[in-house]
Design an enzyme around this catalytic site. Structure first.
Site, PDB file in Angstrom:
ATOM      1  N   SER A  80       1.077  -1.041  -0.452  1.00 23.61           N
ATOM      2  CA  SER A  80       0.345   0.145  -0.045  1.00 23.61           C
ATOM      3  C   SER A  80       0.380   0.726   0.164  1.00 23.61           C
ATOM      4  O   SER A  80       2.072   1.050   0.253  1.00 23.61           O
ATOM      5  CB  SER A  80      -0.717   0.214   1.388  1.00 23.61           C
ATOM      6  OG  SER A  80      -0.389   0.105   1.952  1.00 23.61           O
ATOM      7  N   SER A 110      10.530  10.268   7.431  1.00 23.85           N
ATOM      8  CA  SER A 110      10.143  11.121   6.953  1.00 23.85           C
ATOM      9  C   SER A 110      10.184  12.069   7.784  1.00 23.85           C
ATOM     10  O   SER A 110      11.520  12.647   8.224  1.00 23.85           O
ATOM     11  CB  SER A 110       8.832  10.109   8.562  1.00 23.85           C
ATOM     12  OG  SER A 110       8.121  11.512   8.881  1.00 23.85           O
ATOM     13  N   TYR A 120       7.477   7.182  17.207  1.00 25.05           N
ATOM     14  CA  TYR A 120       7.607   7.305  15.648  1.00 25.05           C
ATOM     15  C   TYR A 120       8.629   8.201  15.435  1.00 25.05           C
ATOM     16  O   TYR A 120       9.693   7.550  14.744  1.00 25.05           O
ATOM     17  CB  TYR A 120       6.233   7.422  15.717  1.00 25.05           C
ATOM     18  CG  TYR A 120       6.509   7.688  13.195  1.00 25.05           C
ATOM     19  CD1 TYR A 120       6.155   6.473  13.230  1.00 25.05           C
ATOM     20  CD2 TYR A 120       6.063   8.836  12.715  1.00 25.05           C
ATOM     21  CE1 TYR A 120       6.530   6.757  11.602  1.00 25.05           C
ATOM     22  CE2 TYR A 120       6.678   9.097  12.317  1.00 25.05           C
ATOM     23  CZ  TYR A 120       6.519   7.893  10.777  1.00 25.05           C
ATOM     24  OH  TYR A 120       6.361   8.038   9.651  1.00 25.05           O
ATOM     25  N   LYS A 128      12.140   6.998  13.749  1.00 30.14           N
ATOM     26  CA  LYS A 128      12.945   7.496  12.192  1.00 30.14           C
ATOM     27  C   LYS A 128      14.223   7.957  12.749  1.00 30.14           C
ATOM     28  O   LYS A 128      14.930   8.310  11.724  1.00 30.14           O
ATOM     29  CB  LYS A 128      12.195   8.804  12.082  1.00 30.14           C
ATOM     30  CG  LYS A 128      10.659   8.272  11.516  1.00 30.14           C
ATOM     31  CD  LYS A 128      11.007   7.001  10.254  1.00 30.14           C
ATOM     32  CE  LYS A 128       9.513   6.228   9.828  1.00 30.14           C
ATOM     33  NZ  LYS A 128       9.525   5.496   8.932  1.00 30.14           N
ATOM     34  N   THR A 142      -1.541   8.266   2.028  1.00 28.40           N
ATOM     35  CA  THR A 142      -2.196   7.031   2.699  1.00 28.40           C
ATOM     36  C   THR A 142      -2.592   6.888   3.745  1.00 28.40           C
ATOM     37  O   THR A 142      -3.301   7.760   4.213  1.00 28.40           O
ATOM     38  CB  THR A 142      -0.958   6.707   2.817  1.00 28.40           C
ATOM     39  OG1 THR A 142       0.182   6.985   3.771  1.00 28.40           O
ATOM     40  CG2 THR A 142       0.155   6.953   1.775  1.00 28.40           C
TER      41      THR A 142
END
Length: 260
Positions: free
Chosen positions: A12, A137, A150, A154, A185
């Site tokens: 995806s 990101s 998160y 990263k 997304t």
């Protein structure tokens, strides 16, 4: 010239869009992700898909990844380009996020990427070179509310692969880190909450953002040019400079920001 390209997170979003871009360019692909059915859907969207090999696995199950890399090597004999696009996001306050959820995010985003990259790197070196791409990101450059683990995962990728780049530069190995901003997304929809359950809600910023197809096109250009780092998105990419030059103002402004 056709390359052997391995893309994780290929079922995806950005990973799927990258599959189509590299397939159209005539490459042979290995596509990986957790959802086997979705991977075969992506494969089915590729005409003459015998050049697309489906290899499902969960990045967080790091003990299995070296064997997965060995499977790819047995099938194709080499890997020219590894694109680490698999990962999972977060939408929860640090104090409300249990340690199991934090460990899952780190295992998927950081350790899964590291283990897989280290598994293919010796073969790339033996074959005379290759390229490793890490889809990070903008949050890999700064932290924001609701994304503590998160952001940590990263940031860790940047530190690790910047260091690795300096160790393998003389072995014809290129490392590119891509930092997407708002991309349309399901990253927010699938983001983990504090107890490990998905948020199941699309963020407004992502709903109206750049498409994965356009993002993939820009990534392919950056990879082809062997850039060390590239930012992809809209005006939110300016936040990298804002953080650098006005850190205190930036910290106040991003307390409610919604960045991929």
């Amino acid at each position: 010239m056709s390359k052997i390209v391995w893309i994780t997170g290929a079922s995806s979003g950005i990973g799927e869009a990258l599959v189509y871009e590299y397939f159209k360019a005539g490459n042979k692909l290995i596509i990986s992700g957790r959802n086997r059915d979705e991977l075969f859907r992506v494969k089915g969207n590729c005409q003459n898909s015998f050049n697309v090999h489906v290899l499902p696995f969960d990045l967080s199950e790091t003990a299995t990844l070296e064997n997965k890399a060995a499977d790819v090597i047995r099938i194709f004999g080499k890997i020219d380009l590894l694109i680490n696009s698999g990962g999972i996001s977060q939408r929860s306050l640090a104090l409300e996020t249990n340690l199991q959820t934090e460990q899952q995010i780190m295992d998927t985003n950081f350790w899964g990427t590291v283990v897989l990259s280290k598994a293919v790197l010796p073969l790339m070196i033996a074959n005379g070179g290759g390229q490793i791409v890490v889809i990070s990101s903008l949050v890999g450059k700064f932290g924001t509310k609701f994304r503590s683990t998160y952001a940590a995962s990263k940031h860790a990728l940047h530190g690790y692969f910047d260091s690795l780049r300096s160790e393998v530069y003389d072995k014809n190995i290129d490392i590119t880190i891509i930092c997407p901003g708002f991309i349309k997304t399901n990253v927010t929809y699938n983001a983990l909450t504090g107890d490990g359950n998905p948020l199941n809600k699309m963020g407004d910023a992502h709903e109206n953002a750049m498409t994965p197809a356009e993002c993939a096109k820009q990534i392919v250009v950056a990879v082809s040019n062997k850039k060390e780092e590239a930012y992809v998105g809209g005006k939110e990419t300016r936040a990298v400079l804002l953080k650098r030059f006005f850190p205190k103002i930036f910290s106040k402004k991003v307390r409610t920001a919604k960045v991929n």
